[in-house]
Structures are given as C-alpha cells and as structure tokens.
Design a protein around this motif. Structure first.
Motif, PDB file in Angstrom:
ATOM      1  N   UNK A  36       0.951  -1.558  -0.175  1.00 28.72           N
ATOM      2  CA  UNK A  36      -0.305   0.032   0.300  1.00 28.72           C
ATOM      3  C   UNK A  36       0.922   1.222   0.171  1.00 28.72           C
ATOM      4  N   UNK A  37       0.739   2.156  -1.096  1.00 30.83           N
ATOM      5  CA  UNK A  37       1.628   3.167  -1.152  1.00 30.83           C
ATOM      6  C   UNK A  37       0.440   4.851  -1.251  1.00 30.83           C
TER       7      UNK A  37
ATOM      8  N   UNK B  12       9.816   4.671  -1.825  1.00 33.13           N
ATOM      9  CA  UNK B  12      10.477   3.763  -0.765  1.00 33.13           C
ATOM     10  C   UNK B  12       9.782   1.778  -1.228  1.00 33.13           C
ATOM     11  N   UNK B  13       8.766   2.042  -1.734  1.00 35.85           N
ATOM     12  CA  UNK B  13       7.938   0.675  -2.619  1.00 35.85           C
ATOM     13  C   UNK B  13       8.840   0.042  -3.260  1.00 35.85           C
ATOM     14  N   UNK B  14       8.666   1.255  -5.044  1.00 36.14           N
ATOM     15  CA  UNK B  14       9.209   0.875  -5.777  1.00 36.14           C
ATOM     16  C   UNK B  14      10.670   0.580  -5.228  1.00 36.14           C
ATOM     17  N   UNK B  15      11.525   1.467  -4.747  1.00 39.50           N
ATOM     18  CA  UNK B  15      12.789   0.834  -5.107  1.00 39.50           C
ATOM     19  C   UNK B  15      12.542  -0.809  -3.881  1.00 39.50           C
TER      20      UNK B  15
ATOM     21  N   UNK C 256      12.016   0.735   6.166  1.00 44.06           N
ATOM     22  CA  UNK C 256      12.752   2.162   5.042  1.00 44.06           C
ATOM     23  C   UNK C 256      11.122   3.318   5.442  1.00 44.06           C
ATOM     24  N   UNK C 257      10.483   2.972   5.380  1.00 42.75           N
ATOM     25  CA  UNK C 257       9.230   4.452   5.470  1.00 42.75           C
ATOM     26  C   UNK C 257       9.712   4.525   7.559  1.00 42.75           C
ATOM     27  N   UNK C 258       9.993   2.621   8.151  1.00 39.59           N
ATOM     28  CA  UNK C 258      10.435   3.591   9.618  1.00 39.59           C
ATOM     29  C   UNK C 258      11.777   3.973   9.599  1.00 39.59           C
ATOM     30  N   UNK C 259      12.141   4.359   9.324  1.00 35.00           N
ATOM     31  CA  UNK C 259      13.122   4.348   9.002  1.00 35.00           C
ATOM     32  C   UNK C 259      13.619   6.358   8.377  1.00 35.00           C
ATOM     33  N   UNK C 260      12.178   6.603   7.813  1.00 37.60           N
ATOM     34  CA  UNK C 260      12.303   7.826   6.274  1.00 37.60           C
ATOM     35  C   UNK C 260      11.977   8.863   6.771  1.00 37.60           C
TER      36      UNK C 260
END
Length: 549
Positions: free
Chosen positions: A321-322, A346-349, A370-374
């Motif tokens: 989900x984005x 982030x999801x694409x990466x 990645x989200x939680x580090x962004x």
C-alpha cells in the motif's frame, strides 16, 4: 455471472492509481532499472481527472525524485509568499501570529499548485521513461495466486447492466498481472479496503480517521488577487466541537482555490458539510476575495487523517500500500502529497530490489523498514497527537495542547505520549433527537450554490444503465434504521446529492441513490453509521473530470 475468459498481460510491476504515489513509484522503478516492465492503471478518463487537493505542495519528495524538475517544466509556478492563520467567529476574525506556529507549519519554500496538473506532468515524465499508463481502466477485482498472494488485478470491465448481467456491449476487461502489485488508489480505495481486511493489516493500529474536503476553483478580479498568499482558518462555521478548517490559496492567472475540510468524526447528524462550506464563503474575511469573480469548478474528496497511529502494515503477500491508500497526511500542515510520493518511491525501491534478486509475489518487508527509517515517519510522528487532542478536547483545548505537543517535539524530540483516536468515524453520530437541528441560509447563486448546480461544475458523468457502484449491504437499513434514529445522514454528508429520502403523498418514504452525481469522494463508505454502503468502482473513465484541481 459465469466464469469470464479474459486476456492477461504480465509485468514486473502493476500499479493501481495514477496519483502522486503511483506516479512516483512508476518513475522510481524505471529510474532504478529501465528494463523493468511497469503498468500504471487509472480509473479517471485521464491522469489528473480525479485528483483533488488544496494544494500547497512541499517539494521535498519531488526534489529527490526529479531534481531538475524546474528545468523540465513542472507546473510549480507559485511559491508561497505569505502565510496567514485566522480564528473565525460568525462575523469577525482574529489573526494567529505566525510566531506562535511551530516551524513545521511554515509554508516558506512550498508552492501553491493544481495537484491534478502536477500529476499530468508526472505522467509525461513516467511515459518518457517507458511506463505504460492506461487511463480509463478501473480496477474492479483482485487476482490471487494459489498461495493466496496478490498476483494482479482485473481492469477495464465495461457493459454490465443495472441488473448485474452483461449487456450487448459487454467487455470482460483484462487481467494485469505483476510480480508485485502496488496499490495507490487514494483514500478509502475499494481494493485497498479489501486488502487491509483480508490480510489484517490494521491489526494493532488505531482506527483510520477521515475528513471531507470540499473545494471550488475561482477566477477572481485582479484587484482581489494576491499571488502566493496562503490562508488557513479554524472556528466558524464549524464551532468548537466539530473539527475542521478552511484553506484559500492564490496561485497564477488570478486563480484562487478555496475549500473547507470537515472532520468526519462529527456527532450531530443534522450537520450538512456542504452547506457549512457554502455559508463559510460569506464570511467577511472571505467574501470580498470572491466578489466579482466566477466559480470555475467544484469537487470533493475524503482525506485520511489518522496519521501515525493509524498507518496499517504497509506490505502484504504480493504487494504494498502506498500514498493515501495507507494514509500519510500530516493533518496540521494539511499536506500529504510529499509523503505519498516518498512512500511510492520507497515501495518501488523495495520491489526493484526484490525483482533483481529473482523474487516475486512475496512480502516486501524492506518497504516497511524503509518507511520507519524515513522522513515520512518522522513527519507523522511529530504531529501524531494533534488530531486525537482536537477530537477529545475540542477546538480550544485541542489547539492549545496540540500546539504544545508540536513545540515539544520541535524543541526536545518528544511530546505528550501517544494519544488514541478512539471510535471510528461511523460510530460517532448521536441520535437525531438528541442533537440540535441546524438552519442553513439559502445559497444566493453568486457566492454560494446548491449542491446539484455545483456538481455540474465537477464534470461528473456516469452512464445510467450500469450496475450501481454504491452498493447497499441491506436495502432496508436506510429507511428502517438510519431514518428514525439519525434522520438518514446520507442526505447531508454526501457533498454531491447522491442520496435522497423521497417522500410522496400516500406512500412510505423511500431511499434513492442518484449514482450519476457521485464525485468519488468515498464519504458514504466512511460515515454511514451502519457501514451499510460499499463504494466500488464504476466503469472506467467515469466520475468527475477535474480541470486544474
């Protein structure tokens, strides 16, 4: 219906929805590996047709995605030059000093834009990289692998009649299959709703919260125009208990976008959000700007407001989900497109790395990490209490404590714990006989307008002879339960006049659904107290056609 035979097309990535998140994801995939096959599906008649936002955009994600966006002609033409905050009363107003606002509320460096036009431009960048974009393709069904993972979607089904059976012009649509499926449908998307429920993605999270945003685009006389001026208000007409606020943005060509957001956790079933918006425009702070101007277009859209506490698990077997399908809006800033774009990237990466490793159809847990580090995570974390404080303490208490919490986060990196949202929005209404009716002034046809007149300015169109896309779980509930208890609030919460209680002499009242009026805001799916209405996609290309919104 019998089992339908469909053609299938296979891609590395299938993306549902050509908003900021979906477009950013498509572009990022192609930037990482130009050989990847990427398909982007959009239910609107063109990219941007269903995009509705204020919008003042923070270019932080765009700077990362396309650093030379200015040279490439991105339609970010109006930098914010003046930021104004007001508390409104019925006839007067008080300006809130900018110095009291935490730095995150400062719009310096941001741009007043048409988000629809930004998406149209992003689609050009995506197509130049080789992304296949198919507007007019509504995604109506998920496809699953034998192991239960999502493998793709069915898109482009046309010609199903009112009775649910195929007409002579029936088209079965196509199966678009991907190694990963990225869902970027926007707020309360029908596939995202199904995925969140099926894979228990909201487990352990607070209920998602929503607002209804209504907007008009005006062309005003040059002497009323202040290019780059951004105004936000709170208070009247919503009062101290109902959450929400307004925006008024002056951008190029004497254009002003003006709107009102009403938080959908309101408790008075007599509240009529659309009419609150119309009477708001007569306020002495607002009316002089619109005087002598003309309304160009109108639209409405639900907004995800749960923020940090309500973001579901972001990945599921076969995809992610984005954007607003998950809900990354920063409520006090009234901004979400920057976070939507970044989560798409982030999801694409994560998907590109998985495909490079020879994987397909599994879980993109790297996206969650990645989200939680962004910076998206931090953006939401530092404002996480503003919405629940407002909901629990009202305007004055919520504003004071929410402001303190934001300042504490700004200065010390921590705030006043993590407040909970409590009830979902559909559960907040009180019985109608316990609430005060609200008398609304009749629209004057100059500054304020009736609903059906305004819907004509949204470009909305649906073919009449098709299965109604607003589906009732139980057809008896609107008249049998909602009407006696809540005076059937669908008559009022819908900003497009879709729902009516028709009373004819000598006959019992009946519930009528005017699906042709639907502007795809999703408010009915969110606010119906019985959760009896399910919004599903109509035929592709239908709904509103927003210009410059």
């Amino acid at each position: 219906m019998e089992q339908v035979q469909r053609e299938a097309m296979e891609y590395d990535a299938v993306i549902v929805g050509a908003g900021p998140a979906g477009l950013a994801a498509a572009i990022r995939l192609k930037q990482i590996n130009p050989e990847l096959s990427v398909c982007l599906l959009e239910k609107g008649s063109e990219v941007g047709a269903h995009i509705l936002s204020g919008a003042v955009i923070d270019p932080v994600a765009l700077n990362e995605l396309i650093p030379d966006w200015k040279e490439k002609g991105a339609p970010l033409n109006t930098p914010v030059t003046e930021d104004r905050f007001f508390m409104l009363g019925p006839q007067g107003y008080a300006r809130i000093p900018n110095a009291l606002m935490p730095p995150l509320m400062n719009n310096h460096g941001n741009y007043a834009v048409s988000l629809g036009n930004v998406c149209r431009w992003l689609s050009q960048q995506a197509e130049a990289l080789g992304v296949e974009i198919y507007p007019g393709f509504a995604c109506s069904e998920l496809l699953f692998r034998d192991d239960g993972s999502v493998r793709g979607v069915v898109a482009g089904v046309m010609g199903i009649g009112k009775d649910g059976n195929p007409r002579a012009d029936f088209q079965p649509g196509m199966e678009l299959v991907g190694k990963y499926v990225l869902v970027a449908e926007g707020v309360r998307g029908s596939l995202a709703k199904q995925i969140i429920a099926q894979f228990n993605l909201a487990e352990g999270r607070e209920p998602q919260k929503f607002g209804l945003g209504m907007k008009e685009l005006w062309e005003v006389p040059p002497e009323n125009h202040r290019q780059g001026q951004v105004t936000h208000t709170m208070g009247w007409p919503l009062g101290v208990r109902t959450g929400g606020g307004s925006f008024m943005y002056h951008f190029e060509d004497n254009l002003v976008s003006i709107g009102l957001v009403v938080h959908l956790n309101y408790d008075n079933p007599h509240l009529f959000p659309y009419m609150e918006f119309q009477r708001f425009k007569h306020h002495p702070l607002i009316a002089p700007v619109l005087q002598g101007g003309r309304r160009i277009s109108y639209g409405a859209r639900a907004i995800t407001e749960g923020g940090f506490q309500s973001v579901p698990k972001l990945f599921f077997p076969g995809g992610a989900l984005i954007g607003c399908s998950a809900g990354f809006v920063n409520v006090p800033r009234i901004k979400g497109s920057h976070n939507a774009m970044k989560t798409g990237m982030l999801a694409a990466e994560a998907a590109a790395a998985a495909i490079a490793a020879g994987r397909a159809g599994d879980e993109l847990s790297a996206y969650q990490q990645a989200y939680e580090s962004s910076w998206v995570y931090q953006d939401l974390k530092r404002v996480k209490n503003v919405k629940p404080m407002w909901s629990k303490l009202g305007l004055v208490g919520g504003l004071a404590l929410g402001g303190l919490d934001m300042w504490m986060n700004q200065l010390f990196g921590f705030g006043l714990g993590t407040w909970k949202h409590g009830k979902p929005d559909y559960a907040t209404l009180k019985p109608a006989d316990q609430c005060k009716p609200i008398a609304y002034p009749k629209p004057d046809g100059v500054i304020s307008f009736d609903r059906l007149t305004n819907v004509a300015f949204s470009g909305t169109n649906h073919e009449e002879d098709q299965k109604v896309h607003l589906q009732l779980r139980n057809a008896e509930i609107p008249i049998g339960e909602n009407l006696p208890v809540f005076d059937e609030p669908a008559q009022r919460y819908c900003p497009a006049g879709v729902y009516e209680v028709v009373r004819e002499e000598g006959k019992p009242p009946r519930f009528q659904i005017n699906h042709q009026n639907c502007v795809h805001c999703k408010t009915c799916d969110i606010k119906d107290p019985a959760q009896n209405i399910t919004w599903v996609v109509p035929q592709g290309g239908e709904g509103p056609n927003y210009p410059n919104m």
